[in-house]
Design a protein around this motif. Structure first.
Motif, mmCIF file in Angstrom:
data_model
loop_
_atom_site.group_PDB
_atom_site.id
_atom_site.type_symbol
_atom_site.label_atom_id
_atom_site.label_comp_id
_atom_site.label_asym_id
_atom_site.label_seq_id
_atom_site.Cartn_x
_atom_site.Cartn_y
_atom_site.Cartn_z
ATOM 1 N N PHE A 34 0.829 -1.203 0.000
ATOM 2 C CA PHE A 34 0.000 0.000 0.000
ATOM 3 C C PHE A 34 0.863 1.252 0.000
ATOM 4 C CE2 PHE A 34 -2.661 3.256 2.025
ATOM 5 C CZ PHE A 34 -3.802 3.161 1.252
ATOM 6 N N ALA A 35 2.024 1.184 0.677
ATOM 7 C CA ALA A 35 2.931 2.331 0.742
ATOM 8 C C ALA A 35 3.875 2.394 -0.449
ATOM 9 C CB ALA A 35 3.736 2.277 2.045
ATOM 10 N N MET A 36 4.028 1.301 -1.176
ATOM 11 C CA MET A 36 4.982 1.238 -2.285
ATOM 12 C C MET A 36 4.344 1.478 -3.644
ATOM 13 S SD MET A 36 7.137 -2.140 -1.089
ATOM 14 C CE MET A 36 8.294 -2.037 -2.474
ATOM 15 N N LEU A 37 3.043 1.225 -3.762
ATOM 16 C CA LEU A 37 2.414 1.183 -5.081
ATOM 17 C C LEU A 37 2.440 2.532 -5.785
ATOM 18 C CD1 LEU A 37 0.920 -0.553 -7.149
ATOM 19 C CD2 LEU A 37 -1.218 0.009 -5.975
ATOM 20 N N THR A 38 1.955 3.578 -5.119
ATOM 21 C CA THR A 38 1.848 4.879 -5.776
ATOM 22 C C THR A 38 3.211 5.416 -6.197
ATOM 23 O OG1 THR A 38 -0.172 5.436 -4.581
ATOM 24 C CG2 THR A 38 1.077 7.259 -5.524
ATOM 25 N N ILE A 39 4.164 5.407 -5.269
ATOM 26 C CA ILE A 39 5.481 5.948 -5.602
ATOM 27 C C ILE A 39 6.172 5.075 -6.644
ATOM 28 C CG2 ILE A 39 6.670 4.752 -3.708
ATOM 29 C CD1 ILE A 39 7.378 8.319 -4.991
ATOM 30 N N GLY A 40 5.949 3.747 -6.609
ATOM 31 C CA GLY A 40 6.522 2.853 -7.614
ATOM 32 C C GLY A 40 6.004 3.158 -9.006
#
Length: 427
Positions: A34-40
């Motif tokens: 959830f914390a990695m998806l957007t920035i990835g």
């Protein structure tokens, strides 16, 4: 009645709850995505297209899709059980992320990336709400017992865990994308989702029971969003999502502007560390005010600190102000999640938590889109206006509708039935 230091249970007592570790460890791995998806997505698509606007738009489609489907996932989990929802969900998510990565690296048109982003967001496993629902099943009020005083500690612990993921996730994704390969962050996200989600689903003993109960006076399986307080909290969490999304894109653009892309992960990590530290403190403090009052106070501080981001132009100052913004988010999040236990019956609690998580995702989606466009056209400073506007609008709504955050029958303990509530602190 106000809490005192002597009657406030701590994290050690919470973590000694029988069965807790069996779902906490796999749940921690499964909620990292959830914390990695957007920035990835932002880092990969910006690398392949050269546009923060396009990167933000693809990330926004993912966020909107998650916001729309997450509550339905929660509702299905309440009705059929978490395992039945998680098993197909993590498989679909891993496949969808793989498709998105393949299309981005192949230089596919933007519409194709949008098409892949829809199932990617829709299938994000709602592990955080599911963990909260497991705590509520273990510690919350039932017709046979009042709510455990550990419920408030559990809410704080979960917010600390969420914020810890927002310390690790973006830094890990950024390090992988900049140091290994632009797609490495999303590949790691898919792997963690698959492995962590399957292990979490396997822990059936702590899964909340499937109950064929209904909200008082409402049709069977009515949405948790029919409760006015949940709608108010969802608006408040939209503003928090605007902070997350606006900070991610604008910090990334700021790091590019100063010629130091590696500062992105450090700056966002400092912001998220503020979240985590405040969450730890909130769980340790014996509050004398109720969660509604704490929510409004914390949100006011959040809006005030976010208002200065656009005017900062140096790394040390941005790190310091970002830390302050982070310190203000956790009290608002913890208070909002604590209110859910008092406002929502157990049979709809997972869905209620996913509405709040979905609201964060929706606010984040809108923020990355708008902040991306502003950063492309006017620079990183313009992107930082998004957290300001989002928090101020949400705060106005929260203050105007604060009376809806009082649970029905506050101050009374009902002996039997779905409307049972433990004693709560009255503002």
């Amino acid at each position: 009645m106000a809490s005192t230091v002597s009657d406030r249970p701590g994290y050690g007592q919470l973590l000694r709850t029988p069965g807790a570790w069996t779902f906490l460890l796999p749940g921690f791995a499964a909620r990292q995505p959830f914390a990695m998806l957007t920035i990835g997505i932002v880092l990969l698509v910006q690398h392949t297209t050269g546009s923060y606007g396009s990167a933000g738009a693809v990330a926004a489609v993912t966020g909107v899709s998650m916001a729309l489907f997450a509550p339905q996932t929660g509702k299905l989990a309440d009705r059929f059980g978490q395992r039945a929802v998680l098993l197909p969900g993590v498989l679909v998510h891993a496949a969808s992320v793989s498709l998105l990565v393949t299309l981005a690296l192949a230089g596919a048109p933007l519409w194709a990336l949008f098409a892949a982003a829809v199932p990617t967001g829709a299938s994000v496993p709602q592990v955080g709400p599911m963990v909260r629902a497991r705590w509520a099943a273990l510690l919350g009020a039932t017709p046979d017992r009042p709510a455990s005083p550990l419920m408030a500690t559990a809410a704080a612990f979960e917010s600390v865990t969420d914020e810890f993921t927002f310390v690790i996730g973006p830094v890990l994704a950024t390090a992988l994308c900049t140091g290994v390969h632009p797609a490495a962050g999303l590949i790691a996200e898919a792997a963690l989702t698959l492995v962590g989600g399957l292990l979490f689903a396997a822990r059936r003993a702590t899964q909340p029971p499937v109950r064929a109960t209904r909200l008082p006076g409402a049709p069977r399986h009515a949405s948790a969003l029919s409760i006015p307080g949940v709608r108010v909290l969802a608006v408040a969490f939209l503003g928090i999502g605007a902070v997350f999304g606006g900070m991610q894109v604008s910090i990334t653009a700021f790091a590019e502007e100063i010629g130091n892309p590696g500062a992105n992960g450090v700056l966002y990590g400092v912001f998220a560390a503020g979240n985590m530290l405040a969450g730890i403190a909130c769980g340790a403090i014996a509050w004398k005010s109720g969660p509604r009052r704490r929510l409004i106070a914390g949100y006011t501080a959040l809006a005030l600190t976010a208002s200065g981001l656009w005017a900062v132009h140096s790394v040390p100052l941005l790190a310091a102000l970002g830390l302050l913004v982070g310190l203000c988010i956790a009290p608002a999040l913890i208070s909002g999640y604590t209110l859910v236990e008092a406002l929502v019956p157990g049979s709809a609690r997972t869905e209620a938590f996913t509405w709040l998580t979905g609201a964060v995702a929706l606010g984040q989606a809108g923020a990355v889109t708008v902040a991306g466009r502003l950063a492309d056209a006017h620079g990183a400073s313009a992107g930082f206006l998004v957290p300001l506007v989002g928090t101020v609008l949400a705060l106005v709504t929260l203050v105007a509708l604060r009376s809806r955050l009082l649970p029905t029958g506050v101050g009374r303990t009902v002996a039997r039935g779905i409307g049972h509530r433990g004693p709560v602190t009255v503002d």
